[in-house]
Write a protein that holds these residues in place. Structure first.
Motif, PDB file in Angstrom:
ATOM      1  N   ALA A 143       0.836  -1.209   0.000  1.00 44.27           N
ATOM      2  CA  ALA A 143       0.000   0.000   0.000  1.00 44.27           C
ATOM      3  C   ALA A 143       0.868   1.254   0.000  1.00 44.27           C
ATOM      4  N   LEU A 146       2.059   1.905  -3.429  1.00 46.06           N
ATOM      5  CA  LEU A 146       0.973   2.473  -4.252  1.00 46.06           C
ATOM      6  C   LEU A 146       0.831   3.973  -3.988  1.00 46.06           C
ATOM      7  N   ARG A 147       0.876   4.358  -2.704  1.00 51.13           N
ATOM      8  CA  ARG A 147       0.758   5.774  -2.353  1.00 51.13           C
ATOM      9  C   ARG A 147       1.966   6.562  -2.869  1.00 51.13           C
ATOM     10  N   ASP A 152      -4.005   5.547  -8.100  1.00 51.26           N
ATOM     11  CA  ASP A 152      -5.382   5.689  -7.634  1.00 51.26           C
ATOM     12  C   ASP A 152      -5.965   4.318  -7.314  1.00 51.26           C
ATOM     13  N   THR A 153      -6.329   4.114  -6.059  1.00 49.43           N
ATOM     14  CA  THR A 153      -6.945   2.847  -5.654  1.00 49.43           C
ATOM     15  C   THR A 153      -8.449   2.997  -5.461  1.00 49.43           C
ATOM     16  N   ASN A 156     -10.245   2.015  -2.194  1.00 51.69           N
ATOM     17  CA  ASN A 156     -10.219   0.647  -1.670  1.00 51.69           C
ATOM     18  C   ASN A 156      -8.806   0.089  -1.802  1.00 51.69           C
ATOM     19  N   THR A 157      -7.945   0.553  -0.912  1.00 48.96           N
ATOM     20  CA  THR A 157      -6.533   0.152  -0.978  1.00 48.96           C
ATOM     21  C   THR A 157      -6.354  -1.332  -0.742  1.00 48.96           C
ATOM     22  N   ALA A 160      -6.951  -3.244  -3.830  1.00 49.65           N
ATOM     23  CA  ALA A 160      -5.874  -3.025  -4.800  1.00 49.65           C
ATOM     24  C   ALA A 160      -4.637  -3.836  -4.424  1.00 49.65           C
TER      25      ALA A 160
END
Length: 587
Positions: A143, A146-147, A152-153, A156-157, A160
């Motif tokens: 996560a 991703l950030r 863009d999740t 709902n991270t 993802a």
């Protein structure tokens, strides 16, 4: 790659690159993704300036797979880290140009590089355990990636993260995301790193020795999956590896580096079949996986196993030096009760080691092979079963008798950096077993240490040095000298060459073969590398989940494996399927 295909070394100024293959395989004229021209990298140390990379030229096209090969210190990882702007310590690009998608990034500021890393250039580092935070859950770390890459999740991270882990080949991804790194196997941790490296669907993925610490079957699964993912995404891959078999099997284009320079560059199979530079020839000759491929090709062309194997004959006429009968080892599980309170690591294993031969014990991590070796060495006590040395049951010996018996059974461990005391001089490292067993006086022990250094092809002046002053291969030679100090009859080699570069590995294997012939030594070789086994072993035992599932001579096992598990181990050797029959006769 844009190195001149007519120029054997591939290090001159760039020439026109033919149309590269698109991710779908159709030839298309494309702009280069990466162009490095005359790149030099230097490090500043207390002793002066170290020129790590010299005048490197390379080009990578979209969707292309490229491998840089070479031994430790050749500059291959430094080249890759210069590209991604992650040179360690005092390292810096001192001259040359690095363009990514047409943008000059040599000397770019950190803000520019941060935008590229992850989003456009992904990285799968070498050691998954040291590159994952041990106190963060796997899902938390993905996560975070991703950030960091502004992906863009849609709020709902967790979903993802689970999707990424599932895509990387991890089953039950939602549950796995809640686990910590220590709860993952090596292969699972590497899949998590691949998920992080590909999270932003980068244009280029740098895979730095991505599977060197993994079993051969897990390695194949990881690389197969990585290949599928990058093909699906159209991602170019830059492999950094010392394994020529892996490089040839996984990369279209090969770059060979030696002492900071590119010495040869071209299509992988062309280089392997007809290497031009002396260093490349040595690499190809030394690589165990390619030696195994040569054997396979020779057999396919009608040669017999006797033509290509050089192992000992007449095994049946020799005496057993080690005999193991119904060996079992169980370990208690803390907190568990009843039938599940113990785990069986070794389950009713029997075998014998013939005098003067090499017996290989192979299997994946957790198969029980190292546990067997530790029981043979009396470092672990068997739960049941017997171990005989020349007819003497070692399990019945008292402490003093075992101490005396240890002179006959010695061990060479996997890690040459961890098996020698850093506070001891080389002389003291080798002399210690003689002193512990009260053999000889000071003068005779000095003579013996000098003899042992001669035996392992090390200069006598080395006895005044310390382990940190030696290379990995030199340390392993010292470890072998130490193991031979007491004139043993049996050496247990526990992954004794797996941590070494291919050329050094080849030298150590040659040394072990020469010592075996000279001293009539018997080797119990613990390894997961079947390419090495094919070159060195007379007989092979295959272990799976604590059980002995197959045994036979090396030729029998490789020609006609009886178990699907054994066949999978053999078929997973990287480069085994490469046809090298058209190779130069010198290779």
């Amino acid at each position: 790659m844009s190195e001149n295909p007519t120029q054997p070394t591939g290090i001159d100024a760039p020439t026109t690159q033919p149309a590269a293959a698109s991710p779908t395989g159709s030839p298309t004229a494309q702009e280069p993704l990466v162009v490095m021209r005359d790149v030099n990298v230097e490090f500043t140390s207390s002793t002066g300036t170290v020129h790590a990379v010299r005048d490197v030229n390379l080009t990578i096209y979209p969707g292309q797979s490229v491998a840089i090969v070479g031994e430790s210190g050749s500059g291959k990882s430094t080249t890759a880290m210069a590209l991604i702007g992650l040179l360690p310590g005092t390292g810096k690009v001192t001259s040359g140009s690095i363009k990514f998608q047409g943008q000059e990034i040599a000397g770019a500021d950190e803000r520019t590089m941060v935008k590229l890393r992850g989003a456009e250039i992904g990285l799968v580092p070498q050691d998954p355990m040291s590159n994952l935070n041990p106190v963060w859950r796997i899902g938390t770390q993905i996560a975070e990636s991703l950030r960091a890459n502004n992906i863009d999740t849609s709020g709902n991270t967790d979903a993802a993260v689970a999707e990424l882990l599932g895509h990387a080949g991890l089953p039950d991804a939602k549950r796995r995301a809640k686990q910590y790194p220590h709860e993952f196997s090596g292969g699972m941790r590497q899949r998590a790193l691949i998920a992080m490296g590909l999270a932003a669907k980068p244009s280029l993925l740098i895979a730095d020795e991505p599977t060197s610490a993994l079993d051969v079957t897990v390695q194949k699964q990881i690389l197969d999956h990585l290949g599928d993912l990058t093909k699906e995404l159209g991602t170019a891959v830059l492999f950094i590896t010392h394994d020529l078999g892996l490089a040839a099997e996984r990369a279209e284009h090969l770059i060979v580096m030696h002492r900071g320079r590119i010495v040869e560059s071209g299509p992988s199979l062309e280089i392997l079949r007809d290497p031009q530079h002396p260093y490349t020839k040595r690499l190809v000759q030394a690589a165990p996986s390619l030696a195994s491929a040569r054997i396979t090709t020779a057999l396919r062309e009608g040669k017999t196993t006797e033509d290509v194997f050089t192992h000992h004959d007449g095994l049946d006429s020799r005496e057993d030096v080690i005999r193991v009968e119904h060996l079992t080892k169980q370990f208690p599980i803390r907190g568990a009760k009843g039938a599940k309170s113990q785990v069986t690591a070794v389950d009713d294993v029997s075998f014998s080691l013939v005098q003067g031969t090499t017996l290989a014990l192979v299997g994946e991590s957790g198969s029980g092979k190292s546990t067997v070796a530790n029981m043979v060495l009396n470092l672990l006590e068997p739960t049941s079963g017997n171990i005989f040395y020349k007819g003497t049951d070692l399990t019945t010996l008292g402490r003093e008798e075992l101490f005396a018996m240890r002179r006959n059974l010695q061990v060479v461990f996997q890690n040459p950096y961890g098996s020698l005391d850093p506070m001891y001089s080389i002389y003291r490292c080798i002399e210690e077993p003689l002193a512990v067993h009260r053999i000889g006086n000071k003068k005779s022990r000095q003579t013996r240490v000098a003899e042992l250094l001669d035996m392992v092809a090390m200069p006598r002046s080395a006895m005044r040095r310390y382990p940190n002053e030696l290379s990995g291969g030199q340390r392993q030679r010292i470890a072998i000298a130490r193991a031979l100090a007491l004139n043993p009859e049996v050496l247990v080699l526990d992954e004794a060459v797996s941590a070494l570069d291919v050329l050094v590995q080849h030298q150590i294997l040659q040394l072990l073969a020469e010592l075996q012939d000279e001293l009539d030594l018997s080797y119990l070789f613990i390894t997961h590398d079947l390419a090495v086994v094919r070159q060195t072993a007379d007989e092979v035992i295959v272990m799976q989940q604590g059980k002995l599932v197959e045994r036979g001579t090396t030729a029998e096992l490789f020609d006609h494996p009886q178990q699907e598990y054994t066949a999978n181990l053999i078929n997973s050797v990287p480069g085994l399927g490469i046809d090298l029959w058209s190779a130069d006769s010198s290779v």
